[in-house]
Design a protein around this motif. Structure first.
Motif, PDB file in Angstrom:
ATOM      1  N   LYS A 193      42.158  53.223  63.144  1.00  0.00           N
ATOM      2  CA  LYS A 193      41.493  51.926  63.210  1.00  0.00           C
ATOM      3  C   LYS A 193      40.057  51.994  62.672  1.00  0.00           C
ATOM      4  O   LYS A 193      39.737  51.292  61.725  1.00  0.00           O
ATOM      5  N   LEU A 225      47.449  59.461  54.489  1.00  0.00           N
ATOM      6  CA  LEU A 225      48.882  59.164  54.582  1.00  0.00           C
ATOM      7  C   LEU A 225      49.537  59.292  53.207  1.00  0.00           C
ATOM      8  O   LEU A 225      50.598  59.893  53.069  1.00  0.00           O
ATOM      9  N   LEU A 257      53.855  64.048  58.882  1.00  0.00           N
ATOM     10  CA  LEU A 257      53.578  62.713  59.436  1.00  0.00           C
ATOM     11  C   LEU A 257      52.803  62.777  60.746  1.00  0.00           C
ATOM     12  O   LEU A 257      52.438  61.748  61.286  1.00  0.00           O
ATOM     13  N   PRO A 284      48.981  61.336  60.431  1.00  0.00           N
ATOM     14  CA  PRO A 284      49.001  59.873  60.332  1.00  0.00           C
ATOM     15  C   PRO A 284      49.561  59.217  61.588  1.00  0.00           C
ATOM     16  O   PRO A 284      49.114  58.145  62.006  1.00  0.00           O
ATOM     17  N   TYR A 285      50.530  59.907  62.177  1.00  0.00           N
ATOM     18  CA  TYR A 285      51.134  59.369  63.385  1.00  0.00           C
ATOM     19  C   TYR A 285      50.098  59.235  64.504  1.00  0.00           C
ATOM     20  O   TYR A 285      49.964  58.176  65.116  1.00  0.00           O
ATOM     21  N   PHE A 328      47.460  56.477  63.431  1.00  0.00           N
ATOM     22  CA  PHE A 328      47.798  55.057  63.389  1.00  0.00           C
ATOM     23  C   PHE A 328      48.458  54.554  64.659  1.00  0.00           C
ATOM     24  O   PHE A 328      48.359  53.386  64.995  1.00  0.00           O
ATOM     25  N   ILE A 329      49.158  55.446  65.359  1.00  0.00           N
ATOM     26  CA  ILE A 329      50.027  54.936  66.401  1.00  0.00           C
ATOM     27  C   ILE A 329      49.486  55.175  67.786  1.00  0.00           C
ATOM     28  O   ILE A 329      49.586  54.314  68.663  1.00  0.00           O
ATOM     29  N   ARG A 330      48.853  56.316  68.008  1.00  0.00           N
ATOM     30  CA  ARG A 330      48.277  56.542  69.317  1.00  0.00           C
ATOM     31  C   ARG A 330      47.010  55.695  69.490  1.00  0.00           C
ATOM     32  O   ARG A 330      46.263  55.487  68.539  1.00  0.00           O
ATOM     33  N   LYS A 384      49.783  41.931  68.521  1.00  0.00           N
ATOM     34  CA  LYS A 384      49.014  43.146  68.297  1.00  0.00           C
ATOM     35  C   LYS A 384      48.901  43.406  66.801  1.00  0.00           C
ATOM     36  O   LYS A 384      49.900  43.451  66.102  1.00  0.00           O
ATOM     37  N   PHE A 391      59.347  52.573  59.649  1.00  0.00           N
ATOM     38  CA  PHE A 391      58.851  53.567  60.600  1.00  0.00           C
ATOM     39  C   PHE A 391      57.647  53.025  61.357  1.00  0.00           C
ATOM     40  O   PHE A 391      57.584  53.077  62.585  1.00  0.00           O
ATOM     41  N   PHE A 392      56.687  52.468  60.631  1.00  0.00           N
ATOM     42  CA  PHE A 392      55.481  51.977  61.301  1.00  0.00           C
ATOM     43  C   PHE A 392      55.788  50.739  62.139  1.00  0.00           C
ATOM     44  O   PHE A 392      55.197  50.553  63.201  1.00  0.00           O
ATOM     45  N   ALA A 441      57.206  52.191  65.190  1.00  0.00           N
ATOM     46  CA  ALA A 441      56.312  53.108  65.895  1.00  0.00           C
ATOM     47  C   ALA A 441      55.095  52.404  66.481  1.00  0.00           C
ATOM     48  O   ALA A 441      54.566  52.824  67.504  1.00  0.00           O
ATOM     49  N   ILE A 442      54.616  51.354  65.836  1.00  0.00           N
ATOM     50  CA  ILE A 442      53.403  50.705  66.351  1.00  0.00           C
ATOM     51  C   ILE A 442      53.747  49.552  67.281  1.00  0.00           C
ATOM     52  O   ILE A 442      53.122  49.371  68.313  1.00  0.00           O
ATOM     53  N   ARG A 445      58.875  54.452  71.775  1.00  0.00           N
ATOM     54  CA  ARG A 445      58.881  54.135  70.357  1.00  0.00           C
ATOM     55  C   ARG A 445      58.608  55.355  69.490  1.00  0.00           C
ATOM     56  O   ARG A 445      59.109  55.440  68.367  1.00  0.00           O
ATOM     57  N   GLU A 446      57.828  56.325  70.033  1.00  0.00           N
ATOM     58  CA  GLU A 446      57.496  57.491  69.215  1.00  0.00           C
ATOM     59  C   GLU A 446      58.766  58.255  68.886  1.00  0.00           C
ATOM     60  O   GLU A 446      59.052  58.567  67.730  1.00  0.00           O
ATOM     61  N   ILE A 470      60.508  58.360  65.013  1.00  0.00           N
ATOM     62  CA  ILE A 470      60.635  59.640  64.306  1.00  0.00           C
ATOM     63  C   ILE A 470      62.113  59.939  64.062  1.00  0.00           C
ATOM     64  O   ILE A 470      62.516  60.377  62.986  1.00  0.00           O
TER      65      ILE A 470
END
Lengths: 487, 537
Positions: free
Chosen positions: A366, A376, A432, A435-436, A439-441, B113, B153-154, B157-158, B164-165, B169
């Protein structure tokens, strides 16, 4: 010695010198850099001087592209081989990237003159390596790279650096010793050190040849971090400064693969088939590199194993033992250089903010949107997915392998094809991960990020290059292909 | 103008996705309306295409542009083109995709979101899907096929649920493994093929239509049909077919390679589930019908019993799993596995009816699975709980919702009057006729497959009885007053879909006219070419 013979030798040396211009210039640059360092301690000046000198080297190398092939220094080197010349340009480009990275680094700003002198020496060694025709020169060039690398590894001057450097040194010395032993046996078999002139060995020395060849291989594999000579990589990568890591994962590796390919191609006329040994090593390297990378938590160690895995992919070109393989290697290594530096510029930027473990990238996507996005792209490229040139590179590599399989029908090549491609799935899993996390956590802490940085500008350009090379690979591949192919 | 219509379909969303990066992320409304507008424009283009479509015209709306031309010395020239077009197989699937995309965009209204990121990824996915269905150049197909993975994937995942993780994957690794199998064959194919043209020059092209013509293979190349090579116990071409089959079967998904699907569905947000079930699964079936069967017809004949068997296993095993599911979304995910088994069975029969049925099944399942996942979304939005046993007597509080559930369940069950019925009947006709017409399948395949229908009726009716009838009761900490009936936005999504499945169920002729020439053509081509190649290897 008779004066006439001496004069002849001197004349031949004198005539050879112009073909050695880039290497001579690199040697002069090393001395110049040390001198500048003695007079002025100002960091900016040294950075600029190093960048300028490397750029001039690149200019000389480009000017010498497509020169006529020429054996120089009485059969020690071959200049004007388009294969080697291309790699020489690639090394200088990598050198330029490394200098830019060092300039942006926060941890390597002391003893810069010595640092750059060592860096230039490695480039010099790599240049000599891809030009070598003689096993002694080959060994000399490898040592030039190795010894400078040992010192550069410890350039942060901390305990970890000393440990990594020493491990590297011990491992490297053994590898060199084994290689010299192999070379001495090769000399015994063929009666010449010029490996382009190897003839078919007699039947009873075939076994001895395989032994000698395998021993020599140890030296190559050490440089490219191929299994089973790979265990130094993670420790060295973890200890060395970030620009050095980026440099290590590109220049010595590509130089090693290039000379190995040349060595193997020249052994074919001698009637010796190396394909099976190289193929087996490539499979092992792919498996070990990619599967070990899965468990890593530290970014630099992850990159070390990833670079071992990438060596496996580079070795695919050697395993196909063909001109197509060589062309694919040129393309893939160019793409690999761009992807590696694209990635490492940002890894360094993040390291400057104390991001060292993969978990520390949590939520970085972010605040650091552009760096994370560029990373990425680099990771996707290293995995080899479209629409990045990494895919095109792998497509060429595996096409060459398919062709070679179709020509020889060797089952092991088919296994390499399958393992190689399936390994991209494994590699995706660890590539990945950063990037994982980014972007995701969710983010754990707040960061203020500036979007207008040197890295972002360079990153945007490199990403563009990577995309362009996917959509029109003919820009590079057509050019590689047009040049008259000589080793 | 006509020749650019497909490019417009692909590049409008792609361009919009890149343009959208520049727009500040605060403006949520803009992204929602913008994405919807783009889907509507696509729908409009599709109508124009339908007006100009010729039923017997074969591949049409072709656009061919040079892309990569790479002379590689004596080895020949590598040639990939931007080559797109539609025929009776791809046109219904694109139509369904665009239609479902409109609905999925409306369904995405509830996403709150990171709205900008969501809609940009959604547009990328949209472009990649249309590209995959229209590409006739293998490299271009592969580009779009892989490019679908990253946005998907995103998106999971998001914006996904709790696990979701894991799910994202797993989805990525499974599909990538499948696409690697396809890549191996792609490389083998293009180095074996020579584009007919000037004599004396070798052009290795990626043109899929050329690959279906056995005479285009370079003699003695690895995938040349006249090549006597054997690898272990099969011909290289048989192996290539198997690799393609498993590559696409992962996507389809076929039992036992289906395990990513329930996880991905359960964790994905509703609109992403809709896209996944309605469109992405179809790419598996599409790939088989477009690539694997026509390019390797003799292998298709040889393995058709195996493909059919796997289809039957998927039908029965998927249905049994659905019956055992406790989570409503998981139940529907497994029912998808079961329904995609019909696609395999229909294709394996290699009769005109069977292939038409398989194609129609893909089309119809696209619409029906969209309804079903949207229905799950309706209840999940209200209570955030999908456990079947936590509900009872919902029809008392949510009458209109129950009506749509009945429509969705009955359509999925294959009740006459809905599009699923026509598709499944055609598949059964094909499968029953295959033993006598071409002797490829055993009679028992079709008979066992019918039990899938019975099982389907069983799990749907049982779910209806457990969740919707009986006394009103909710467990698991769900507040009963959250159970409000459907709102206007939900009608907007469910009514068009329900009407579509009903319309194609009562009056299927237009869509069958569309599919039939393709199905007859493929059946004829595979049978004749395949037999010829088997007799004279």
């Amino acid at each position: 010695m008779e004066s006439g013979a001496l004069k002849g030798i001197l004349d031949s040396i004198g005539a050879s010198l112009p073909y050695f211009a880039a290497e001579l210039f690199l040697t002069v640059s090393v001395l110049l850099l040390i001198t500048i360092g003695l007079i002025k301690k100002e960091a900016t000046l040294i950075h600029v001087a190093a960048f300028f000198l490397m750029a001039v080297t690149l200019g000389i190398e480009i000017a010498h592209l497509n020169a006529n092939p020429q054996s120089i220094f009485s059969g020690m080197f071959r200049s004007g081989n388009s294969f080697g010349d291309f790699f020489k340009c690639l090394f200088s480009v990598s050198g330029l990237f490394t200098i830019a990275m060092t300039w942006r680094s926060e941890r390597t700003q002391s003893r810069l003159a010595e640092y750059y002198a060592l860096l230039f020496t490695i480039v010099l060694g790599a240049n000599m390596l891809v030009m070598a025709e003689n096993l002694v020169i080959l060994f000399l060039a490898l040592e030039l790279i190795s010894i400078s690398s040992y010192v550069l590894t410890g350039f942060l001057f901390d305990k970890k650096g000393a440990e990594g450097s020493l491990k590297y040194f011990l491992f490297g010395s053994v590898a060199s010793a084994v290689m010299v032993y192999g070379i001495s046996i090769l000399y015994g078999i063929f009666g010449t050190l010029n490996f382009t002139a190897f003839q078919l060995p007699s039947i009873d020395s075939i076994r001895l040849f395989y032994l000698a060849g395998s021993l020599t291989l140890a030296g190559f594999l050490f440089k490219i971090a191929g299994v089973p000579m790979h265990p130094w990589a993670p420790d060295v990568y973890e200890a060395a400064p970030m620009p050095v890591v980026a440099f290590f994962s590109v220049v010595p590796k590509i130089a090693g693969v290039a000379i190995l390919l040349k060595f193997v191609l020249y052994c074919i006329p001698a009637g010796i088939n190396w394909q099976l040994i190289i193929t087996a090593i490539a499979i092992l390297t792919l498996l070990v590199g990619n599967f070990s990378a899965l468990w890593q938590k530290n970014v630099k160690r992850l990159m070390a194993y990833s670079s071992i895995g990438q060596s496996g992919f580079l070795l695919v070109s050697v395993a196909s033992v063909s001109l197509q393989g060589a062309e694919a290697l040129l393309f893939y290594s160019s793409v690999y250089v761009i992807l590696t530096f694209l990635l490492f510029f940002f890894l360094q930027q993040f390291e400057n903010r104390a991001f060292t473990t993969i978990a520390s990238y949590e939520g970085a996507g972010k605040p650091f949107f552009w760096p994370s996005l560029f990373m990425l792209v680099a990771f996707v490229g290293l995995t080899g997915l479209p629409p990045t040139a990494g895919f095109t590179g792998k497509l060429f590599l595996f096409s060459a392998l398919w062709e070679s399989y179709a020509a020889t029908g060797s089952q092991l090549l088919l296994w390499l094809l399958i393992f190689g491609l399936l390994n991209t799935v494994v590699s995706l899993f660890y590539y990945l991960r950063i990037p994982y996390y980014a972007f995701i956590r969710p983010a754990q802490q707040n960061f203020q990020a500036n979007n207008l940085t040197f890295e972002n500008l360079l990153g945007a350009i490199l990403v563009l290059v990577i995309l362009i090379l996917f959509f029109s690979p003919q820009l590079l591949m057509g050019w590689i292909n047009r040049s008259n192919f000589v080793f | 103008m006509q020749q650019y219509l497909i490019s417009l379909l692909i590049f409008i969303p792609l361009g919009a996705a890149f343009a959208g990066i520049l727009i500040p992320s605060g403006n949520h409304r803009f992204f929602r309306i913008g994405t919807l507008t783009i889907s509507m424009i696509q729908l409009l283009i599709l109508v124009i295409m339908y007006a100009g479509y010729e039923y017997d015209g074969g591949v049409q709306f072709i656009e061919k542009q040079p892309w990569i031309t790479l002379p590689l010395g004596t080895w020949g020239t590598l040639k990939a083109e931007y080559f797109v077009g539609v025929d009776g197989l791809s046109f219904p699937l694109i139509a369904m995709s665009v239609f479902v995309m409109v609905i999925a965009t409306i369904s995405s209204w509830t996403i709150s979101k990171n709205v900008k990121g969501y809609f940009l990824l959604f547009l990328l996915l949209n472009a990649a899907i249309i590209g995959t269905f229209t590409a006739l150049d293998f490299l271009l197909f592969y580009l779009f096929f892989e490019f679908m993975l990253l946005p998907m994937f995103f998106l999971i995942a998001i914006w996904g649920g709790e696990r979701r993780e894991y799910a994202s994957i797993k989805f990525f690794l499974y599909t990538l493994a499948g696409s690697i199998l396809i890549l191996i064959v792609m490389i083998g194919l293009y180095i074996s093929i020579n584009e007919p043209g000037e004599a004396g020059t070798i052009v290795h092209s990626f043109n899929m239509l050329n690959m279906a013509e056995p005479s285009n293979f370079i003699s003695n190349s690895i995938l040349d049909p006249n090549n006597p090579w054997k690898l272990k116990f099969y011909d290289a071409r048989y192996w290539a077919f198997l690799l393609l089959f498993f590559g696409f079967a992962i996507k389809l998904p076929m039992v036992p390679l289906h395990t990513w699907l329930p996880d991905a569905h359960v964790e994905a947000p509703t609109p992403v589930s809709v896209v996944l079930a309605a469109i992405l699964l179809k790419i598996g079936g599409y790939g088989l019908a477009r690539i694997a069967f026509p390019i390797f017809p003799e292998a298709a004949l040889h393995f058709s019993w195996f493909v059919g068997l796997m289809g039957v296993i998927s039908i029965v095993y998927g249905a049994l799993n659905a019956m055992a599911s406790r989570d409503l979304k998981r139940l529907i995910a497994y029912s998808s596995v079961s329904h995609m088994g019909f696609v395999l069975l229909g294709l394996a029969s290699l009769t005109g009816e069977g292939i038409a049925g398989a194609t129609l099944q893909m089309f119809s399942h696209g619409i029906i699975s969209a309804i079903l996942f949207l229905l799950v979304g309706v209840i999940y939005d209200r209570t955030h709980d999908r456990t079947i046993s936590n509900y009872s007597g919902l029809s008392i509080r949510m009458k209109k919702f129950t009506v749509f559930v009945l429509i969705g369940f009955f359509a999925s069950m294959g009740l006459p009057g809905f599009s699923g019925f026509i598709a499944e009947v055609l598949v059964f006709l094909g499968a029953f006729r295959a033993p006598t017409a071409n002797g490829l399948l055993h009679e028992s395949f079709a008979i066992i497959a019918t039990s899938g229908l019975i099982l389907g009726a069983a799990y749907y009716l049982w779910t209806l009885q457990r969740m919707f009838f009986g006394p009103l009761d909710v467990k698991g900490g769900i507040a009963a007053d959250t159970l409000t009936d459907m709102d206007r936005r939900e009608y907007l999504m469910l009514v068009p879909l329900s009407l579509a499945t009903f319309a194609f169920g009562v009056f299927p002729q237009p869509i069958i006219d569309l599919i039939d020439p393709f199905a007859q053509g493929l059946s004829h081509m595979v049978l004749t070419t395949g037999k010829k190649l088997t007799l004279f290897p």
